[in-house]
Enzyme design. Structure first.
Site: not given
Ligand code: T46
Length: 150
Positions: A65
């Site tokens: 993303h």
């Molecule tokens: C990035 C990389 C390095 C929350 O509720 N609060 C939060 O602060 C975050 C970061 C995520 N979430 C929830 C949203 C999703 O339902 O946690 C779940 C997993 O999030 P995501 O799929 O976006 O996780 P990553 O590891 O793919 O990405 C994250 C960050 O979203 C992104 O900004 O740069 O870590």
């Protein structure tokens, strides 16, 4: 991508060129080392949120993303992993493996993360609270926005 410390002149650079590895302060001590990060001093944003990735299974991939506005500092607090940055024109793969280096990632940069070592921990300092509407999670949508200069 630039390397070295952040400076205000970086503001004129675009997307991936604004991403940089920041060499954070290190207080070496026989009792164990200490590193710190101060808003506006070592990174060009105020810290509104911190989160961390841990217990990452072998072969996992994260990210996939970009953010419309969010800026972040990504640190391999323990172990190592790779991060691929893409601003719609250029891609760069970086290996993070030191707890005193932080990768600054600005807005409108697609990121993917893989090659996590066993027991690795990724700490992220972020410029805003979590807001799902700030995400591009579809690469084609991101590419269109990036190429029209969003
Ligand atoms: C990035 C990389 C390095 C929350 O509720 N609060 C939060 O602060 C975050 C970061 C995520 N979430 C929830 C949203 C999703 O339902 O946690 C779940 C997993 O999030 P995501 O799929 O976006 O996780 P990553 O590891 O793919 O990405 C994250 C960050 O979203 C992104 O900004 O740069 O870590």
């Amino acid at each position: 991508m630039n390397t070295g410390v952040w400076s205000p002149s970086s503001d004129s650079l675009k997307h991936i060129e604004r991403c940089r590895m920041i060499d954070l302060p290190r207080i070496n001590d026989p009792r164990g080392n200490l590193t710190f990060v101060e808003s506006g001093e070592h990174i060009p944003f105020g810290i509104e949120r911190a989160y961390y990735l841990y217990d990452i299974p072998g072969g996992a991939e994260r990210g996939g993303h970009a953010h419309k506005e969010l800026e972040q500092l990504i640190i391999a607090i323990s172990g190592s992993f790779d991060i691929i940055l893409d601003d719609g024109y250029r891609q760069e793969r970086l290996h993070l493996n030191r707890s005193y280096y932080g990768l600054y990632v600005g807005n409108m940069v697609w990121r993917e993360m893989d090659n996590f070592s066993s027991g690795s921990v990724c700490l992220v300092l972020a410029s805003t609270l979590y807001d799902e509407s700030d995400y591009y999670r579809d690469y084609d949508e991101f590419l269109q926005a990036a190429r029209r200069g969003a």
